[in-house]
Design a protein around this motif. Structure first.
Motif, short mmCIF file in Angstrom:
data_model
loop_
_atom_site.label_atom_id
_atom_site.label_comp_id
_atom_site.label_asym_id
_atom_site.label_seq_id
_atom_site.Cartn_x
_atom_site.Cartn_y
_atom_site.Cartn_z
N GLU A 196 0.83 -1.21 0.00
CA GLU A 196 0.00 0.00 0.00
C GLU A 196 0.87 1.26 0.00
N GLU A 252 0.58 4.06 -2.73
CA GLU A 252 0.28 5.44 -2.32
C GLU A 252 1.32 6.41 -2.88
N ASN A 296 0.25 9.39 -5.32
CA ASN A 296 0.53 10.80 -5.01
C ASN A 296 1.34 11.46 -6.12
#
Length: 291
Positions: free
Chosen positions: A270, A274, A278
């Motif tokens: 994760e 992420e 981003n």
């Protein structure tokens, strides 16, 4: 601004440049040559060029601006074919997606006339090739990267900046090495992955069934896999060192994520997702382009 454009390669990129110059009132006449006489004839019928030339050399005769819009692999032979009529006042540009090999081809082909050559890479294109798809708006609002070398004449470099700026482009200058490394990462590698993915799916016994279930995400991810095979073969072979270096970096990151998946390390996985999410969310394209 120019009396005559000598256009070598009357396809999508060359044809669009000719139409854009004409519409902007920057050129009085366009003399064009393509390896295929039917392409040159079609270009004249469509109003992309005004006069058909029987050879690359004769397309350059009397020109004060020349655009070489041929596959990267044909650059050197094109330069050799035109060098006898190149003058110091002539601006010569290409539209190739790789630059170091094109510059090497220029040194060998143009020899003492290399100063007239300003290597250019317009960040524009369509998946549809051919003069029929030539579009005067293709370059409007796009980035154009110029990669001059020590021997590039200052006057010709300024002319190149001026002509692309007049077409509504944002002009950047960088070294050929910087250019090839950057585009291996953001263009050539994504194409390689898209081509490989399509082949990986289609080679499976159930491949057709899988493809029939694919939706918008797959469509967006694989759009570039519809690119022209000959053009992309040329680009990948000519920029192979930088492309393979980027491919190794990609494989390392892919393997790291595979390891997290296989070990069930959801938290670490994760974290990497992420990070990617981003980066993508904060990225904005300098200009809308397709290639």
């Amino acid at each position: 601004m120019f009396e005559q454009l000598g256009l070598i390669g009357c396809g999508l990129m060359g044809g669009s440049f000719a139409l854009a110059l004409k519409r902007a009132g920057l050129v009085k006449r366009v003399v064009g040559y393509s390896k295929s006489p039917s392409t040159t004839e079609r270009a004249r019928q469509l109003g992309v060029i005004d006069i058909e030339a029987p050879s690359a050399l004769l397309a350059v005769s009397g020109a004060d601006i020349v655009l070489v819009a041929v596959p990267v692999s044909a650059t050197e032979s094109t330069f050799k074919a035109i060098k006898h009529l190149v003058t110091p006042n002539m601006l010569i540009m290409d539209v190739g997606s790789t630059k170091r090999d094109v510059i090497d081809a220029g040194r060998r082909g143009l020899r003492e006339h290399i100063g007239s050559f300003v290597p250019a890479h317009p960040i524009a294109g369509k998946e549809l090739a051919g003069v029929e798809h030539a579009d005067a708006d293709l370059y409007a609002g796009k980035q154009i990267i110029l990669t001059p070398i020590e021997r590039t004449l200052t006057t010709q470099l300024q002319k190149a900046v001026d002509v692309w700026t007049a077409l509504g482009c944002r002009v950047l200058k960088m070294s050929p090495e910087q250019h090839d490394a950057a585009f291996a990462a953001v263009s050539h590698l994504p194409h390689l992955i898209a081509f490989a993915l399509m082949n990986a799916i289609s080679s499976q016994p159930q491949g057709k069934d899988y493809l029939s279930l694919a939706g918008p995400g797959f469509r967006d991810f694989t759009r570039i896999a519809a690119g022209d095979p000959k053009i992309w073969r040329d680009i990948m072979v000519s920029n192979r060192e930088e492309l393979l270096a980027q491919s190794k970096v990609f494989q390392r990151t892919l393997q790291a994520m595979e390891l997290m998946i296989s070990s069930g390390n959801g938290d670490a996985l994760e974290g990497l997702i992420e990070q990617a999410s981003n980066t993508r969310a904060n990225w904005t394209m300098a200009s809308k382009h397709h290639k």
